[in-house]
Design a protein around this motif. Structure first.
Motif, PDB file in Angstrom:
ATOM      1  N   PHE A   4       0.736  -1.030   0.203  1.00  0.00           N
ATOM      2  CA  PHE A   4       0.185  -0.273   0.227  1.00  0.00           C
ATOM      3  C   PHE A   4       0.912   1.521  -0.104  1.00  0.00           C
ATOM      4  N   GLN A   5       0.321   2.209  -0.967  1.00  0.00           N
ATOM      5  CA  GLN A   5       1.566   3.893  -1.077  1.00  0.00           C
ATOM      6  C   GLN A   5       0.491   5.044  -0.162  1.00  0.00           C
ATOM      7  N   THR A   6      -0.649   4.268  -0.436  1.00  0.00           N
ATOM      8  CA  THR A   6      -1.588   5.482  -0.149  1.00  0.00           C
ATOM      9  C   THR A   6      -2.779   5.062   1.147  1.00  0.00           C
ATOM     10  N   VAL A  53      -8.124   1.694   2.384  1.00  0.00           N
ATOM     11  CA  VAL A  53      -9.729   1.322   2.490  1.00  0.00           C
ATOM     12  C   VAL A  53     -10.382   0.423   1.103  1.00  0.00           C
ATOM     13  N   ALA A  54      -9.796   0.724  -0.370  1.00  0.00           N
ATOM     14  CA  ALA A  54     -10.148   0.184  -0.800  1.00  0.00           C
ATOM     15  C   ALA A  54      -9.874  -1.371  -1.247  1.00  0.00           C
ATOM     16  N   TYR A  55      -8.712  -1.855  -0.842  1.00  0.00           N
ATOM     17  CA  TYR A  55      -8.508  -3.786  -0.750  1.00  0.00           C
ATOM     18  C   TYR A  55      -9.345  -3.363   0.428  1.00  0.00           C
ATOM     19  N   PHE A  56      -9.698  -2.902   1.569  1.00  0.00           N
ATOM     20  CA  PHE A  56     -10.456  -3.678   3.099  1.00  0.00           C
ATOM     21  C   PHE A  56     -11.767  -3.321   2.167  1.00  0.00           C
ATOM     22  N   GLN A 107     -13.382  -4.172  -0.869  1.00  0.00           N
ATOM     23  CA  GLN A 107     -12.778  -5.383  -1.819  1.00  0.00           C
ATOM     24  C   GLN A 107     -13.413  -6.990  -0.869  1.00  0.00           C
ATOM     25  N   ILE A 108     -12.243  -6.801   0.295  1.00  0.00           N
ATOM     26  CA  ILE A 108     -12.446  -8.405   1.378  1.00  0.00           C
ATOM     27  C   ILE A 108     -13.801  -7.835   1.695  1.00  0.00           C
ATOM     28  N   PHE A 109     -14.708  -7.372   1.980  1.00  0.00           N
ATOM     29  CA  PHE A 109     -15.728  -7.242   2.769  1.00  0.00           C
ATOM     30  C   PHE A 109     -16.513  -7.090   2.039  1.00  0.00           C
ATOM     31  N   GLU A 110     -16.607  -6.991   1.108  1.00  0.00           N
ATOM     32  CA  GLU A 110     -17.573  -6.977  -0.117  1.00  0.00           C
ATOM     33  C   GLU A 110     -17.865  -7.944  -0.375  1.00  0.00           C
ATOM     34  N   GLY A 111     -16.686  -9.124  -0.867  1.00  0.00           N
ATOM     35  CA  GLY A 111     -16.733 -10.281  -1.380  1.00  0.00           C
ATOM     36  C   GLY A 111     -17.261 -11.734  -0.576  1.00  0.00           C
ATOM     37  N   TRP A 112     -17.277 -10.800   1.222  1.00  0.00           N
ATOM     38  CA  TRP A 112     -17.198 -11.722   2.125  1.00  0.00           C
ATOM     39  C   TRP A 112     -18.558 -11.375   2.959  1.00  0.00           C
ATOM     40  N   ASP A 113     -19.351 -10.994   2.372  1.00  0.00           N
ATOM     41  CA  ASP A 113     -21.218  -9.981   2.645  1.00  0.00           C
ATOM     42  C   ASP A 113     -21.521 -11.244   1.788  1.00  0.00           C
ATOM     43  N   GLY A 114     -21.034 -11.587   1.138  1.00  0.00           N
ATOM     44  CA  GLY A 114     -22.020 -12.719   0.170  1.00  0.00           C
ATOM     45  C   GLY A 114     -22.536 -13.781   1.214  1.00  0.00           C
TER      46      GLY A 114
END
Length: 121
Positions: free
Chosen positions: A75-77, A82-85, A87-94
């Motif tokens: 990560f650089q910023t 925020v975008a990484y997590f 996406q992780i939580f969006e996939g887990w949400d299902g």
């Protein structure tokens, strides 16, 4: 197993044992093609190719793009974190939010992703 395609791009070969994972190739192909491939909520690694099992073999190989290890993402910023997590939580949400296990929600998810306007989700 890492490999190089004829076009020079790095790829990964993933062995899939068909007896223990009979639906993995079908689901991977589903999310790697058509409307689902470009859907903004689809964070699946795209299948570039599938090497079908040889006669007598119970394993197939999936060809996927070579990616970075997620155990130490560079990560650089703060926005990248925020975008990484997200996406992780969006996939887990299902799996968690719908209180379903495995691929019971697959039909509902595919219908949602193919029948709705991605800009309004």
């Amino acid at each position: 197993m890492d490999a190089v395609r004829t076009d020079g791009s790095l790829v990964v070969l993933k062995e899939i044992e068909l007896d223990s994972n009979p639906e993995e190739i079908f689901i991977g192909k589903l999310f790697s093609s058509g409307k689902l491939n470009n859907h903004p909520k689809n964070h699946c690694v795209r299948f570039l190719d599938v090497i079908e099992p040889y006669e007598g073999s119970g394993s197939a190989f999936v060809v996927m793009p070579y990616l970075l290890k997620t155990t130490n993402p560079p990560f650089q910023t703060i926005g990248e974190v925020v975008a990484y997590f997200r996406q992780i939580f969006e996939g887990w949400d299902g799996f968690v939010a719908k209180r379903k296990q495995g691929f019971d929600f697959m039909e509902e998810l595919v219908n949602d992703m193919t029948n709705s306007d991605p800009q309004h989700q």
